[in-house]
Scaffold this motif. Structure first.
Motif, PDB file in Angstrom:
ATOM      1  N   PRO A  67      76.990 108.543-122.822  1.00  0.00           N
ATOM      2  CA  PRO A  67      75.927 109.300-122.218  1.00  0.00           C
ATOM      3  C   PRO A  67      75.486 108.206-121.263  1.00  0.00           C
ATOM      4  N   ALA A  68      76.454 108.142-119.869  1.00  0.00           N
ATOM      5  CA  ALA A  68      75.924 107.313-118.872  1.00  0.00           C
ATOM      6  C   ALA A  68      75.303 107.662-117.769  1.00  0.00           C
ATOM      7  N   THR A  69      74.496 106.747-117.224  1.00  0.00           N
ATOM      8  CA  THR A  69      73.842 107.535-115.969  1.00  0.00           C
ATOM      9  C   THR A  69      73.966 106.372-114.751  1.00  0.00           C
ATOM     10  N   VAL A  70      73.448 106.583-113.632  1.00  0.00           N
ATOM     11  CA  VAL A  70      73.653 105.394-112.644  1.00  0.00           C
ATOM     12  C   VAL A  70      73.205 104.161-112.842  1.00  0.00           C
ATOM     13  N   HIS A  71      72.211 104.213-113.907  1.00  0.00           N
ATOM     14  CA  HIS A  71      71.406 102.919-114.180  1.00  0.00           C
ATOM     15  C   HIS A  71      72.290 102.227-115.212  1.00  0.00           C
ATOM     16  N   THR A  72      73.273 102.958-115.673  1.00  0.00           N
ATOM     17  CA  THR A  72      74.292 102.303-116.680  1.00  0.00           C
ATOM     18  C   THR A  72      75.268 101.171-116.005  1.00  0.00           C
ATOM     19  N   LEU A  73      75.455 101.531-114.640  1.00  0.00           N
ATOM     20  CA  LEU A  73      76.202 100.819-113.700  1.00  0.00           C
ATOM     21  C   LEU A  73      75.536  99.371-113.748  1.00  0.00           C
ATOM     22  N   ARG A  74      74.186  99.275-113.691  1.00  0.00           N
ATOM     23  CA  ARG A  74      73.549  98.078-113.611  1.00  0.00           C
ATOM     24  C   ARG A  74      73.650  97.307-114.992  1.00  0.00           C
ATOM     25  N   HIS A  75      73.585  98.116-116.040  1.00  0.00           N
ATOM     26  CA  HIS A  75      73.633  97.519-117.184  1.00  0.00           C
ATOM     27  C   HIS A  75      75.177  96.958-117.406  1.00  0.00           C
ATOM     28  N   SER A  76      76.073  97.618-117.055  1.00  0.00           N
ATOM     29  CA  SER A  76      77.326  97.262-117.200  1.00  0.00           C
ATOM     30  C   SER A  76      77.554  95.869-116.208  1.00  0.00           C
ATOM     31  N   PHE A  77      77.004  95.824-114.885  1.00  0.00           N
ATOM     32  CA  PHE A  77      77.154  94.670-114.163  1.00  0.00           C
ATOM     33  C   PHE A  77      76.860  93.483-114.963  1.00  0.00           C
ATOM     34  N   ALA A  78      75.576  93.395-115.434  1.00  0.00           N
ATOM     35  CA  ALA A  78      74.832  92.330-116.206  1.00  0.00           C
ATOM     36  C   ALA A  78      75.773  91.985-117.453  1.00  0.00           C
ATOM     37  N   THR A  79      76.292  92.988-118.167  1.00  0.00           N
ATOM     38  CA  THR A  79      77.006  92.628-119.396  1.00  0.00           C
ATOM     39  C   THR A  79      78.517  91.838-119.057  1.00  0.00           C
ATOM     40  N   HIS A  80      78.883  92.518-118.046  1.00  0.00           N
ATOM     41  CA  HIS A  80      80.277  92.009-117.746  1.00  0.00           C
ATOM     42  C   HIS A  80      80.177  90.583-116.909  1.00  0.00           C
ATOM     43  N   LEU A  81      79.277  90.122-116.404  1.00  0.00           N
ATOM     44  CA  LEU A  81      78.775  88.806-115.810  1.00  0.00           C
ATOM     45  C   LEU A  81      78.747  87.966-117.059  1.00  0.00           C
ATOM     46  N   LEU A  82      77.853  88.385-118.228  1.00  0.00           N
ATOM     47  CA  LEU A  82      77.617  87.545-119.469  1.00  0.00           C
ATOM     48  C   LEU A  82      78.999  87.270-119.869  1.00  0.00           C
TER      49      LEU A  82
ATOM     50  N   ASN B 248      81.982  87.152-118.779  1.00  0.00           N
ATOM     51  CA  ASN B 248      82.647  86.338-117.949  1.00  0.00           C
ATOM     52  C   ASN B 248      81.934  84.874-117.939  1.00  0.00           C
ATOM     53  N   GLY B 249      81.104  84.619-118.425  1.00  0.00           N
ATOM     54  CA  GLY B 249      80.544  83.187-118.877  1.00  0.00           C
ATOM     55  C   GLY B 249      79.305  82.779-117.556  1.00  0.00           C
ATOM     56  N   THR B 250      78.953  83.858-117.193  1.00  0.00           N
ATOM     57  CA  THR B 250      77.785  83.704-116.097  1.00  0.00           C
ATOM     58  C   THR B 250      76.587  83.270-117.137  1.00  0.00           C
ATOM     59  N   ASP B 251      75.623  82.496-116.466  1.00  0.00           N
ATOM     60  CA  ASP B 251      74.382  81.841-117.276  1.00  0.00           C
ATOM     61  C   ASP B 251      73.561  82.885-117.197  1.00  0.00           C
ATOM     62  N   LEU B 252      72.703  83.281-118.277  1.00  0.00           N
ATOM     63  CA  LEU B 252      71.733  84.215-118.542  1.00  0.00           C
ATOM     64  C   LEU B 252      70.728  84.158-117.173  1.00  0.00           C
ATOM     65  N   ARG B 253      70.234  82.916-116.991  1.00  0.00           N
ATOM     66  CA  ARG B 253      69.434  82.627-116.124  1.00  0.00           C
ATOM     67  C   ARG B 253      69.701  83.250-114.665  1.00  0.00           C
ATOM     68  N   TYR B 254      70.928  82.979-114.250  1.00  0.00           N
ATOM     69  CA  TYR B 254      71.554  83.767-112.998  1.00  0.00           C
ATOM     70  C   TYR B 254      71.408  84.949-113.090  1.00  0.00           C
ATOM     71  N   ILE B 255      72.011  85.638-114.168  1.00  0.00           N
ATOM     72  CA  ILE B 255      71.704  87.056-114.202  1.00  0.00           C
ATOM     73  C   ILE B 255      70.330  87.709-114.133  1.00  0.00           C
ATOM     74  N   GLN B 256      69.391  86.810-114.684  1.00  0.00           N
ATOM     75  CA  GLN B 256      68.084  87.241-114.584  1.00  0.00           C
ATOM     76  C   GLN B 256      67.567  87.276-113.104  1.00  0.00           C
TER      77      GLN B 256
ATOM     78  N   VAL C 125      74.695  93.391-126.523  1.00  0.00           N
ATOM     79  CA  VAL C 125      75.582  94.441-126.276  1.00  0.00           C
ATOM     80  C   VAL C 125      76.995  93.776-125.736  1.00  0.00           C
ATOM     81  N   SER C 126      76.857  92.356-125.377  1.00  0.00           N
ATOM     82  CA  SER C 126      78.128  91.597-125.125  1.00  0.00           C
ATOM     83  C   SER C 126      79.066  91.630-126.224  1.00  0.00           C
ATOM     84  N   ILE C 127      80.472  91.930-125.984  1.00  0.00           N
ATOM     85  CA  ILE C 127      81.194  91.806-127.055  1.00  0.00           C
ATOM     86  C   ILE C 127      82.143  90.746-126.900  1.00  0.00           C
ATOM     87  N   LYS C 128      81.913  89.769-126.092  1.00  0.00           N
ATOM     88  CA  LYS C 128      82.594  88.384-125.795  1.00  0.00           C
ATOM     89  C   LYS C 128      82.947  87.886-127.297  1.00  0.00           C
ATOM     90  N   ASP C 129      81.870  87.542-127.827  1.00  0.00           N
ATOM     91  CA  ASP C 129      82.009  86.484-129.017  1.00  0.00           C
ATOM     92  C   ASP C 129      82.665  87.625-130.318  1.00  0.00           C
TER      93      ASP C 129
END
Length: 375
Positions: free
Chosen positions: A311-326, A328-336, A353-357
């Motif tokens: 059930p994705a919307t255009v805003h899901t792309l923004r959620h996906s951007f943040a999750t993929h950065l996280l 890949n090791g990007t600091d949460l402060r930079y994502i903010q 929602v990150s599945i890295k760990d």
């Protein structure tokens, strides 16, 4: 309006009937009866002892004409949504109160989106109010908010309604209402996130260069749809590889990352697209940006074509951007900072929602050897 001709408790009430007609409820005033009887197709329901008119556009327009000087209340929100013309039948008091709300929001510097949302809540509240606005009591506000819960509205919707009514009643009209201090507990829903493969499928399914470039920018930079459609050429800085978001949510400026791949798409797109003001003009001309609804429709077609059932919307792309950065090791402060969140708590949702760990954890089932043979 000639509201002063009638007593304050005299007005016509309009409600939707189960068969699609409109029920006209009113006190016995000959002038009003004659007005309703003049509507083509009107009928007297003998069993219910009430007047009914067809629920058609022509009948409603005629009714608006004959009731222009008579106080009217809408008995349910559905009528106002189906026939916006009926909103013209608001009393003079209601119109003044709504105008004060508009002015109050402008003075506070509220965004156009917030103003539209608050006005919608105020108008729906008036349509459901069984008494004149000046006679509204705590029980009426409480009943309205309880009705929203019964309609299974989301907690965010109800919270917005509370904010709108509180600003209107308390800040603008100077009233006190303890019901507007009670807010529903926010639902803890995790955002939908697309995998990188799914994002790639979506972008590849869009053949139109402008639309593909726009969606690529939204994902690659994590910007909101409203920010994306308002981008200008001056907002793109290829040297610093940044995008300048001007007056984003909350009236804040910020910078976010400009993807090399997205910039290459943008360059190819601009070779064939004359740019006057906005990077992504709409159907109204080069000096108007594409509408948010148009982008949403493009995305809806894209996910269907890509065969994605989430059930994705255009805003899901923004959620996906943040999750993929996280992931890949990007600091949460930079994502903010990139997302423009005022609070780190908002950004922390992506840690859930990150599945890295999670991928590092081995399920106990996978440690069982030959469990199928034991059956």
């Amino acid at each position: 309006m000639k509201a002063n001709v009638y007593s304050e408790d005299q007005y016509i009430t309009l409600k939707m009937a189960d068969n699609g007609d409109v029920i006209v409820g009113m006190p016995y005033i000959q002038e009003w009866i004659e007005a309703v009887r003049s509507v083509p197709g009107r009928k007297w329901n003998v069993a219910e002892k009430q007047w009914e008119i067809p629920g058609t556009k022509s009948a409603i327009l005629f009714l608006c004409h004959v009731l222009k000087d008579i106080p009217v209340k809408l008995g349910d929100a559905q009528l106002g949504e189906m026939f916006p013309e009926l909103l013209q039948l608001q009393t003079a008091e209601e119109k003044i109160a709504l105008q004060r709300l508009r002015e109050g929001m402008k003075l506070k510097g509220y965004s156009t989106k917030t103003q539209k949302a608050y006005m919608g809540h105020a108008e729906r509240y008036l349509r459901m109010l069984p008494v004149p606005l000046k006679d509204a009591e705590l029980k009426h506000t409480r009943a309205y908010l309880l009705n929203l819960h019964e309609e299974s509205r989301s907690s965010s919707y109800v919270n917005q309604a509370v904010s709108a009514l509180r600003f209107w009643h308390v800040t603008v009209l100077g009233r006190s209402d303890p019901n507007l201090r009670i807010r529903p507990k926010r639902q803890k829903k995790l955002p939908v996130v697309l995998s990188t493969i799914e994002v790639s499928k979506i972008l590849k399914s869009v053949q139109h260069m402008k639309h593909r470039t726009l969606l690529a920018l939204i994902y690659s930079s994590g910007i909101r749809i409203g920010e994306a459609v308002r981008l200008t050429k001056q907002d793109i800085d290829p040297e610093r590889r940044t995008i300048h978001i001007r007056q984003g949510k909350g009236g804040k400026d910020r910078f976010t990352v400009l993807s090399t791949a997205a910039y290459d798409l943008l360059q190819n797109y601009m070779k064939n697209q004359p740019i006057i003001k906005y990077l992504f003009p709409g159907g109204k001309g080069l000096d108007h940006h594409i509408t948010e609804r148009s982008v949403q429709q493009v995305f809806e077609r894209a996910i269907r074509k890509a065969g994605i059932s989430k059930p994705a919307t255009v805003h899901t792309l923004r959620h996906s951007f943040a999750t993929h950065l996280l992931e890949n090791g990007t600091d949460l402060r930079y994502i903010q900072e990139l997302l423009g969140h005022a609070s780190s708590k908002t950004t922390e949702i992506y840690t859930h929602v990150s599945i890295k760990d999670i991928r590092r954890i081995q399920s106990p089932l996978d440690r069982m050897i030959g469990f199928e043979e034991d059956e």
